[in-house]
Write a protein that holds these residues in place. Structure first.
Motif, PDB file in Angstrom:
ATOM      1  N   HIS A   1      -1.380  -4.377   0.679  1.00  0.00           N
ATOM      2  CA  HIS A   1       0.020  -4.455   1.085  1.00  0.00           C
ATOM      3  C   HIS A   1       0.279  -4.916   2.497  1.00  0.00           C
ATOM      4  O   HIS A   1       1.411  -5.185   2.843  1.00  0.00           O
ATOM      5  N   LEU A   2      -0.724  -4.982   3.339  1.00  0.00           N
ATOM      6  CA  LEU A   2      -0.459  -5.320   4.737  1.00  0.00           C
ATOM      7  C   LEU A   2       0.038  -6.752   4.881  1.00  0.00           C
ATOM      8  O   LEU A   2       0.890  -7.042   5.715  1.00  0.00           O
ATOM      9  N   GLU A   3      -0.497  -7.639   4.067  1.00  0.00           N
ATOM     10  CA  GLU A   3      -0.150  -9.042   4.194  1.00  0.00           C
ATOM     11  C   GLU A   3       1.102  -9.343   3.393  1.00  0.00           C
ATOM     12  O   GLU A   3       1.063  -9.454   2.187  1.00  0.00           O
ATOM     13  N   THR A   4       2.201  -9.495   4.086  1.00  0.00           N
ATOM     14  CA  THR A   4       3.463  -9.787   3.417  1.00  0.00           C
ATOM     15  C   THR A   4       3.380 -11.084   2.627  1.00  0.00           C
ATOM     16  O   THR A   4       4.010 -11.240   1.602  1.00  0.00           O
ATOM     17  N   GLU A   5       2.597 -12.011   3.127  1.00  0.00           N
ATOM     18  CA  GLU A   5       2.597 -13.340   2.524  1.00  0.00           C
ATOM     19  C   GLU A   5       1.924 -13.351   1.161  1.00  0.00           C
ATOM     20  O   GLU A   5       1.960 -14.338   0.464  1.00  0.00           O
TER      21      GLU A   5
END
Lengths: 218, 218
Positions: free
Chosen positions: A121-125
């Motif tokens: 989940h950390l990477e929004t992209e």
DNA sequence: GTCTATACGATGATAGAC
DNA sequence: GTCTATCATCGTATAGAC
């Protein structure tokens, strides 16, 4: 592609699953990955398009059979309940929802994938990942929501949605790792036996879902 | 550094908080970040060391006052309870634990950080982040665990640890985003009012924590 | 269709002048 | 403290061999 030669694509998936879990997604370079898999650097882009698409493929391979087990479980519980002329058991439904996830962590290679499940989940992209995840869970949601509504006939649907949301959060946090739990326990030994964890998780969520709705929300 | 000139370090923190939340951590390059902040590229490495350390600093700045509010809340509840000669209320303790997190999302700049903050619970890739988070939560844990044990005198401590673990997962999943909730609701409108969300979260977790322990785990 | 070698632009980090 | 210049490495793209 023979049974003995898993093929480039499968080989990449296997190595990616392991390395992503061991080192993280960003920290794993495609050069190190392809070297470990014994394939050419460009093979990833040829078979999967991008590094992120490879991550999606890694998840999808594990998620599909997992959700099939969930669907079969809900169907079995509903058949039993219909045959007996009663509502399905809330605990049974939650067990069906949670168990395949905990069991995956016990499968060979699945333990790696389970770790990854949580760190998406950390990477929004990584929007493609989110939409794949939702699409995979779509059938489960459509099958388990009516069943839960029958198990909890007094609960308004919008309340059930919130509580299922909370329950999924408890599951996700449990799967993520035992590190935080161990830390929370301040060195006290905690049993992480699968059946005991499942029993505790189901018990907690069942009680939470059965709580009477506050009168403001009814 | 005057009150009108926040200084390079603060400027970097402000812009980083916004851009990381808007675009994600990996997708935000230090070149774009420093350009937006009006500082030199090398300033990040000079003031923070690495990009990841900058992320840790962004979180830490928000987390410290948040946990201070939690500590003050627990202390207030315990003083009340001691004065009245009774155990603190479980709902009150959970509200104290959850409320500062939901309130941060309403503060200017805090909404950006709140999105990122929730993802920390699900992310283990950045080890420095994890250890900072645990260190920050350490004081809260040591203060709230004895209070919870008094509120739930019949629950064995190791059971309480598991259930607090589940409750934090429900909080984290709620904070992460409303997207999954909206999707779970299949287009049905869901109220995301802060007080109502808090009430539901506290109600769910309080009921879960009060559930009688299974006899295998007692 | 698969796979390989190679090249490109952008990134995080660093050294040294001021 | 701040800057410019520079480095190794990254994900990606492509031309061409089997």
């Amino acid at each position: 592609m023979t049974p003995l030669d898993p093929g480039t694509k499968t080989q990449i998936l296997d190595v990616a699953e392991r390395l992503f879990a061991e080192q993280g997604f960003a920290a794993t370079s495609l050069r190190a990955l392809t070297a470990a898999a014994g394939v050419n650097l460009a093979a990833v882009n040829y078979h999967f398009g991008t590094k992120e698409a490879l991550l999606v493929a890694v998840f999808e391979r594990r998620l599909r059979p997992l959700n099939e087990r969930r669907l079969a479980g809900v169907d079995a519980l509903m058949r039993e309940a219909d045959a007996a002329g009663r509502a399905p058991s809330l605990e049974g439904l939650l067990d069906t929802l949670f168990r395949p996830v905990l069991e995956m962590a016990g499968e060979p290679g699945g333990d790696s994938c389970a770790k990854l499940f949580a760190r998406v989940h950390l990477e929004t992209e990584a929007e493609a990942l989110e939409s794949m995840f939702l699409a995979q869970f779509c059938a489960v949601r459509d099958r388990i929501m009516p069943a839960l509504l029958r198990a909890l006939p007094d609960l308004p649907e919008h309340e059930l949605i919130w509580r299922l949301h909370f329950a999924i959060g408890a599951l996700a946090h449990t799967m993520q790792s035992t590190i935080r739990l161990q830390w929370l326990a301040r060195g006290k030994a905690m049993t992480t036996d699968r059946e005991a964890t499942l029993r505790r998780l189901v018990g907690f969520c069942a009680a939470g879902m059965r709580a009477p709705a506050s009168k403001e929300d009814r």
